[in-house]
Design a protein around this motif. Structure first.
Motif, PDB file in Angstrom:
ATOM      1  N   MET B  89      53.719  26.978  19.789  1.00 59.54           N
ATOM      2  CA  MET B  89      52.233  27.501  19.655  1.00 59.54           C
ATOM      3  C   MET B  89      51.923  27.778  21.082  1.00 59.54           C
ATOM      4  O   MET B  89      51.019  28.679  21.330  1.00 59.54           O
ATOM      5  N   ARG B  90      51.877  26.624  21.951  1.00 63.41           N
ATOM      6  CA  ARG B  90      51.128  26.895  23.101  1.00 63.41           C
ATOM      7  C   ARG B  90      52.083  27.721  23.939  1.00 63.41           C
ATOM      8  O   ARG B  90      53.345  27.704  24.140  1.00 63.41           O
ATOM      9  N   GLY B  91      51.445  28.707  24.543  1.00 59.23           N
ATOM     10  CA  GLY B  91      51.980  29.608  25.284  1.00 59.23           C
ATOM     11  C   GLY B  91      52.447  30.843  24.676  1.00 59.23           C
ATOM     12  O   GLY B  91      51.972  32.063  24.927  1.00 59.23           O
ATOM     13  N   GLU B  92      53.088  30.804  23.669  1.00 63.57           N
ATOM     14  CA  GLU B  92      53.587  31.978  22.925  1.00 63.57           C
ATOM     15  C   GLU B  92      52.421  32.522  22.109  1.00 63.57           C
ATOM     16  O   GLU B  92      52.179  33.793  21.859  1.00 63.57           O
ATOM     17  N   LEU B 119      58.882  32.023  30.508  1.00 57.60           N
ATOM     18  CA  LEU B 119      59.890  32.898  29.776  1.00 57.60           C
ATOM     19  C   LEU B 119      60.928  32.154  29.711  1.00 57.60           C
ATOM     20  O   LEU B 119      61.810  32.515  28.651  1.00 57.60           O
ATOM     21  N   ARG B 120      61.562  31.464  30.548  1.00 57.95           N
ATOM     22  CA  ARG B 120      62.685  30.375  30.254  1.00 57.95           C
ATOM     23  C   ARG B 120      62.605  29.576  29.013  1.00 57.95           C
ATOM     24  O   ARG B 120      63.219  29.498  28.208  1.00 57.95           O
ATOM     25  N   THR B 121      61.287  29.018  28.891  1.00 54.92           N
ATOM     26  CA  THR B 121      61.006  28.197  27.782  1.00 54.92           C
ATOM     27  C   THR B 121      60.912  28.645  26.592  1.00 54.92           C
ATOM     28  O   THR B 121      61.369  28.122  25.373  1.00 54.92           O
ATOM     29  N   HIS B 122      60.229  29.740  26.431  1.00 52.87           N
ATOM     30  CA  HIS B 122      60.178  30.442  25.023  1.00 52.87           C
ATOM     31  C   HIS B 122      60.725  31.888  24.880  1.00 52.87           C
ATOM     32  O   HIS B 122      60.800  32.156  23.644  1.00 52.87           O
ATOM     33  N   ALA B 132      62.388  41.205  35.790  1.00 52.67           N
ATOM     34  CA  ALA B 132      61.826  42.654  35.838  1.00 52.67           C
ATOM     35  C   ALA B 132      60.445  42.420  35.131  1.00 52.67           C
ATOM     36  O   ALA B 132      59.495  43.063  35.425  1.00 52.67           O
ATOM     37  N   ARG B 133      60.352  41.414  34.143  1.00 52.27           N
ATOM     38  CA  ARG B 133      59.097  41.404  33.311  1.00 52.27           C
ATOM     39  C   ARG B 133      57.914  40.674  34.273  1.00 52.27           C
ATOM     40  O   ARG B 133      56.984  41.015  34.074  1.00 52.27           O
ATOM     41  N   ILE B 134      58.578  39.791  35.006  1.00 54.34           N
ATOM     42  CA  ILE B 134      57.469  39.274  36.170  1.00 54.34           C
ATOM     43  C   ILE B 134      56.950  40.249  36.895  1.00 54.34           C
ATOM     44  O   ILE B 134      55.683  40.010  37.309  1.00 54.34           O
ATOM     45  N   LEU B 135      57.754  40.791  37.499  1.00 53.24           N
ATOM     46  CA  LEU B 135      57.354  41.883  38.568  1.00 53.24           C
ATOM     47  C   LEU B 135      56.391  42.830  37.968  1.00 53.24           C
ATOM     48  O   LEU B 135      55.425  43.083  38.650  1.00 53.24           O
ATOM     49  N   SER B 169      50.522  34.412  34.256  1.00 48.24           N
ATOM     50  CA  SER B 169      51.240  33.385  33.417  1.00 48.24           C
ATOM     51  C   SER B 169      50.841  33.423  32.237  1.00 48.24           C
ATOM     52  O   SER B 169      51.759  32.970  31.123  1.00 48.24           O
ATOM     53  N   ALA B 170      49.565  33.535  31.808  1.00 47.25           N
ATOM     54  CA  ALA B 170      49.058  33.177  30.526  1.00 47.25           C
ATOM     55  C   ALA B 170      49.555  34.518  29.770  1.00 47.25           C
ATOM     56  O   ALA B 170      49.678  34.269  28.642  1.00 47.25           O
ATOM     57  N   MET B 171      49.578  35.342  30.242  1.00 48.93           N
ATOM     58  CA  MET B 171      49.712  36.778  29.679  1.00 48.93           C
ATOM     59  C   MET B 171      51.312  37.187  29.374  1.00 48.93           C
ATOM     60  O   MET B 171      51.350  37.984  28.574  1.00 48.93           O
TER      61      MET B 171
END
Lengths: 271, 550
Positions: B89-92, B119-122, B132-135, B169-171
Motif C-alpha cells: 500500500m505504501r508507495g503504490e 520501481l524495484r520494490t513495487h 526511462a521512467r525515471i528520466l 519519487s512519490a509520483m
C-alpha cells in the motif's frame, strides 16, 4: 532492575567511603603512619594491625588513610587547576578566534601530542618531585582536554543570538564571557572533570610508583605499591591493599562519572 | 455515495500515547477523501495534523498507538492489513512527501538509485524501462538534463530541486493518494509556489488525491477544494474552501482568518529631516580563511546597499534566503564588520570606538528570529531585562519600575519575571525578547524575522504588539522578513533585496500595488490580497500565475 541507578549509588558509595577515610586520615589514624617499629616488621593482618605492617613496621591501614588524603588533595587541586586554566584558555580561544585561537591551539595540540604520563614525567624531572610539582605537572597535562571542550562549546555558543544580544547591550567582552558564555558551557566541563578526577588519581599513583610522585616517607597508594614489590611473596598484603584502594576508588569515580554524564549531557544517554 | 466513490475514509480516529491511557493526540477525527480530490489539513504546531497524516500511511512514530476508530483505504481497514499488504500500500497506493528535503533523501546515495528504489520494490520493470521512467519523471518535475544528474548526490541539488525529486519519487508509482506534510515550508516563497503548483498539476494529471498538510491557511486555500481545520487533536471544522473562508463556523477558524495580516494604515513622514540611520554603499564580504594550500575564499554578501530610515519609520527589508537581508541588518548593528561603505547615525558616521559609538550601541537594539536562542537559558526573565538596563544611569528603584512597566506592556505578568526561558512558550519568549530590546528605550530597533518562527495566531498577536509598541514609543524600525504578508501590515517603506543587492525600494503601497521590478512582482504573486467580509475573508491573487513548470 535499573542498572543505571544501581551504578550511581554504588559509585557514590565508593567515593563517599574513600572521601571519608581521607577526611578521617587527616584527623586520626590508628597509628602514626610514619612511625617505625622494627620489632613489628612485615606482620600479617591481625588484631593489632588490621591490615598488617610494612618492612619498617609501619601500620598499613594508617598509611592507606594518610595516602587517601594525599591522593584526594592532589587530584582535587590538579583537576581545579586544569579546569580553571582550561576554561580561561578555551573561552578566550573560542571567543576571540584569529591569532589568539591559533596560539592557544598550538600550545594545546603540542601538549596533547604527549601522553599525559610522559609529559608529567618530563615536567617533574624539571620541577623536582614534590606535591606542588606533581599538581602543576598533572594540571598542565590535563588542561588541554578542558581547553578543547570549552573552545568547542564556546565556538557554537558565540553564534547564538543571546550572545549577540549581550554585545548589542554594550557589555564589554569580559562581562559577556563571564555572564553568558562560560556558565553555558559548564555542563560538558563538569562531565569531563569527573572522569578526569579518576585518571589523575591513577596517573598520580603511577608517578609515585615510578618514584617521581610525592617523595617518601610520605605515603601514597602508588609509592606503597612500589615499596611492596620486593616483598610480594612474603607479604602480599602490602601490595594488595593499596591496589584495592586504587581500583575501587577508580571504579567508584567511573560509575559516578557515567551518571554525571547522563545527567548533564542527554545526548550521551545510553552510550 | 457508494463505497466505491470513497478513496480514504477515516472514522472516529483516536490516537494516544503508549502507557498514557488518558492522553489523546488525535481525538474523534473523521473525514472522507474521494479519488482525485485536493484537501487541505490546516492547524498549528501540536495540533496533531502530522500524526494524523502519518497514521494514514501507518508511519506514526513508536509510542503513538491507535485508541479507536478506523482508517479505511478503498474500504479495507489498514489496521487489518498484513505487513506485506501494508508495504504494498505504501508507495503504490499512498505516498508521502515530508517537509525537510535535506533529511528525507539519503545523502550518501545518488538520486538515480533513490528514484529507482520504489520501481524495484513495487514493479517488475527491466532496468532499461526503469531508467526511462525515471528520466521521464525527472523531466516532468523540471530537473534540467536529467540524464546527466542521475549520478549526483542530494547535496548537489538546491532545496527546491530536492523537493522536486521527492515529489518525483512519490509520483513514480502513480499513487491514488499523496500526503504532503508541509512540503514547501522550508523553501523560499517563490520556490514554494513553483513546487506547489507542480505538485497540484501532477496530482491532477494522474488523478491522485492530495492531502496538503500545512499551517499556512491562505496557501492551502489557494490550491485545495476542501479544507479541514485541526486544533488540539480535534477536527474543528471541515468544508468547502469558499464556504470556510466566507462563513467560518468555528471560533478557531475565525481566529485563524483574523490572524491573516492585512495592510496597516498609511503614515507620512517629513521629508528633509536628517534621517536617523543612513547606509551609504555598504558592502560586506565573507572571507573563509584558506588553509596551507588553499586560497582564501571571498564572497560579497552585500554588494553596496544604500538606504535611510527616518525617525519613527518602519522600513521593511524583504527577499528570499541568501538575498543578503540578514547580512544587511547584522552589519548595520555592527555585529559583523563591513568591508566598505559608511553607516551614519543621527547624521554622523559611527564606527566601533568613534565619538558617537556608545550612543549608537545603546540606541540600536535587535529582536532576533529564534525565541529559543535569543535568551540565555540560565537567566531569569527579570535578570535578562535588568541586564539590558546595565548601562543606563538610573537608580535601582527606577530600573525595577521599568522592568515592571515593560513586562505589562508586552502583555506578560509579573510572575513571569522569575521564570526561566524554557518555562515559557515561544510566543511569550518572543515577547520577552521584544521587551529586552525596547526596555532601554532605543531610537532604532532591528527586527530580524522577529515573528517568523511563531504559529499563525501567536504571530498575529506579537505583530500587533510590535506595531502598537512602535506607535507608542516611536522608535524607528528595520523590519527584516521574508513574509510579505506581515510586511504589508507593518511597514511604511519597503526595500526588496536579491543576491546582495537592493532591486527596488519605495513606499509600501506603491511597492504592493504597482511594483516595477519583475522580482518584486513574482514575490508578491505568492501572497493573497484579502478583503474582510463580515466574519470571513475573500482572497484574491495578484497578477497571473507564471507558466507551469517555469
Amino acid at each position: 532492575m535499573n542498572l543505571g541507578r544501581t551504578n550511581k549509588y554504588l559509585g557514590g558509595l565508593l567515593i563517599a567511603f574513600f572521601l571519608l577515610s581521607a577526611l578521617l586520615g587527616w584527623l586520626w589514624t590508628p597509628y602514626d603512619p610514619l612511625a617505625l617499629d622494627l620489632r613489628a616488621r612485615l606482620q600479617a593482618p591481625g588484631a593489632a594491625h588490621w591490615l598488617g605492617t610494612d618492612e619498617y613496621g609501619r601500620d598499613v591501614l594508617s598509611r592507606l588513610m594518610a595516602a587517601a588524603r594525599t591522593s584526594v588533595t592532589i587530584s582535587a587541586l590538579t583537576v581545579s587547576f586544569a579546569v580553571a586554566f582550561g576554561i580561561v584558555l578555551g573561552a578566550l580561544s573560542g571567543y576571540a578566534r584569529g591569532w589568539i585561537d591559533r596560539a592557544v591551539m598550538l600550545l594545546t595540540d603540542t601538549l596533547l601530542a604527549f601522553p599525559s604520563i610522559l609529559l608529567a614525567l618530563a615536567l617533574l624531572s624539571i620541577l623536582g618531585a614534590n606535591i606542588w610539582g606533581v599538581i602543576l605537572a598533572l594540571g598542565l597535562a590535563y588542561m588541554p582536554t578542558v581547553t578543547r571542550v570549552v573552545r568547542g562549546a564556546v565556538m557554537s555558543l558565540r553564534e547564538q543570538e543571546f550572545i549577540e544580544a549581550s554585545r548589542l547591550m554594550g557589555h564589554p567582552v569580559g562581562y559577556t564571557l563571564r555572564a553568558h558564555v562560560i556558565p553555558n558551557c559548564l555542563a560538558p566541563v563538569i562531565v569531563i572533570a569527573t572522569s578526569m578526577f579518576g585518571s589523575v588519581l591513577l596517573t598520580e599513583s603511577a608517578l609515585s610508583f615510578l618514584g617521581l610522585g610525592v617523595p617518601p616517607p610520605a605515603p601514597t597508594w602508588g609509592n606503597m605499591l612500589a615499596g611492596a614489590r620486593p616483598y610480594m611473596s612474603q607479604a602480599s598484603w602490602l601490595g594488595i591493599f593499596p591496589g584495592f584502594c586504587i581500583a575501587l576508588t577508580l571504579l567508584g569515580i567511573n560509575l559516578f562519572g557515567d551518571y554525571v554524564r547522563d545527567r548533564f549531557d542527554p545526548r550521551m544517554k545510553g552510550l | 455515495m457508494t463505497d466505491q466513490d470513497i478513496l480514504l475514509s477515516v472514522q472516529a480516529l483516536e490516537l494516544g500515547i503508549a502507557g498514557l491511557p488518558e492522553k489523546r493526540i488525535v481525538r474523534g477525527v473523521g473525514f472522507d477523501i474521494r479519488p482525485g480530490e485536493m484537501v487541505g489539513l490546516v492547524g498549528e504546531s501540536g495540533s496533531g495534523k502530522t500524526m494524523l497524516g502519518r497514521a494514514i500511511i501507518g508511519l506514526q512514530p513508536g509510542g503513538i498507538v491507535g485508541r479507536g476508530g478506523s482508517i479505511r483505504l478503498r474500504g479495507r481497514d489498514i489496521a487489518q492489513m498484513s505487513p506485506r499488504e501494508r508495504r504494498r500500500m505504501r508507495g503504490e497506493e499512498v505516498a508521502i512527501v515530508f517537509q525537510e528535503p535535506m533529511t528525507s533523501l539519503n545523502p550518501s546515495m545518488t538520486i538515480g538509485r533513490q528514484l529507482e528504489e520504489p520501481l524495484r520494490t513495487h514493479t517488475k520493470l527491466a532496468a532499461a524501462e526503469r531508467r526511462a521512467r525515471i528520466l521521464k519523471m525527472m523531466d516532468r518535475v523540471g530537473i534540467p538534463s536529467p540524464a546527466d544528474r542521475l549520478d549526483d548526490y542530494p547535496h548537489e541539488f538546491s532545496g527546491g530541486m530536492r523537493q522536486r525529486i521527492m515529489l518525483a519519487s512519490a509520483m513514480l508509482l502513480k499513487p491514488a493518494l499523496l500526503i504532503a506534510d508541509e512540503p514547501t515550508t522550508a523553501l523560499d516563497a517563490l520556490v514554494q509556489r513553483e513546487v506547489l503548483e507542480l505538485m497540484v498539476e501532477m496530482t491532477r494529471e494522474n488523478g491522485t488525491a492530495l492531502i496538503l498538510i500545512s499551517h499556512d491557511l491562505p496557501m492551502v486555500a489557494r490550491y485545495c477544494e476542501r479544507i479541514m481545520v485541526m486544533r488540539r487533536g480535534e477536527l474543528v471544522e471541515q468544508g468547502e474552501t469558499r464556504q470556510i473562508l466566507a462563513q467560518p463556523a468555528h471560533d478557531y477558524t475565525r481566529k485563524l482568518l483574523a490572524a491573516m495580516p492585512e495592510r496597516g494604515p498609511l503614515r507620512s513622514f517629513a521629508e528633509g529631516d536628517t534621517p536617523l540611520v543612513e547606509l551609504r554603499d555598504l558592502k560586506v564580504e565573507y572571507v573563509s580563511r584558506g588553509g596551507l594550500l588553499s586560497r582564501a575564499n571571498r564572497k560579497l554578501a552585500l554588494k553596496g546597499a544604500s538606504l535611510t530610515v527616518r525617525r519613527g519609520e518602519v522600513v521593511a527589508v524583504v527577499g528570499a534566503s541568501g538575498s543578503g537581508k540578514t547580512t544587511l541588518g547584522r552589519a548595520l548593528a555592527h555585529l559583523i564588520p563591513h568591508s566598505e561603505g559608511e553607516i551614519l547615525f543621527r547624521g554622523k558616521p559611527v564606527r566601533r570606538g568613534s565619538a558617537g559609538w556608545m550612543d549608537f550601541r545603546l540606541n540600536c537594539q535587535m529582536i532576533f528570529q529564534d525565541p529559543y536562542g535569543s535568551l540565555d537559558p540560565r537567566f531569569t526573565i527579570r535578570r535578562a531585562l535588568a541586564e539590558a538596563l546595565y548601562h543606563l544611569d538610573i537608580g535601582a528603584q527606577e530600573k525595577d519600575a521599568r522592568i515592571r512597566r515593560i513586562v505589562a506592556e508586552v502583555g506578560l505578568e509579573e510572575e513571569h519575571l522569575e521564570r526561566l526561558p524554557h518555562e515559557m512558550s515561544g510566543g511569550q519568549r518572543q515577547r520577552v525578547a521584544i521587551a529586552r530590546a525596547i526596555i532601554s528605550e532605543p531610537d532604532f530597533v532591528i527586527a530580524d524575522e522577529a515573528v517568523s518562527a511563531l504559529d499563525v495566531t501567536v504571530r498575529a498577536q506579537v505583530l500587533d504588539l510590535l506595531a502598537d509598541l512602535q506607535q507608542r514609543h516611536g522608535f524607528s524600525c528595520l523590519f527584516i522578513s521574508h513574509d510579505l504578508g506581515v510586511v504589508e501590515q507593518l511597514a511604511d517603506r519597503v526595500v526588496v533585496m536579491r543576491d546582495g543587492e537592493i532591486v527596488e525600494e519605495g513606499p509600501r503601497d506603491r511597492i504592493f500595488d504597482a511594483p516595477e521590478n519583475d522580482y518584486t512582482r513574482a514575490l508578491l504573486s505568492a501572497i493573497p490580497t484579502l478583503k474582510r467580509t463580515g466574519e470571513g475573508v475573500e482572497l484574491s491573487w495578484r497578477f497571473t500565475a507564471p507558466e507551469a513548470g517555469a
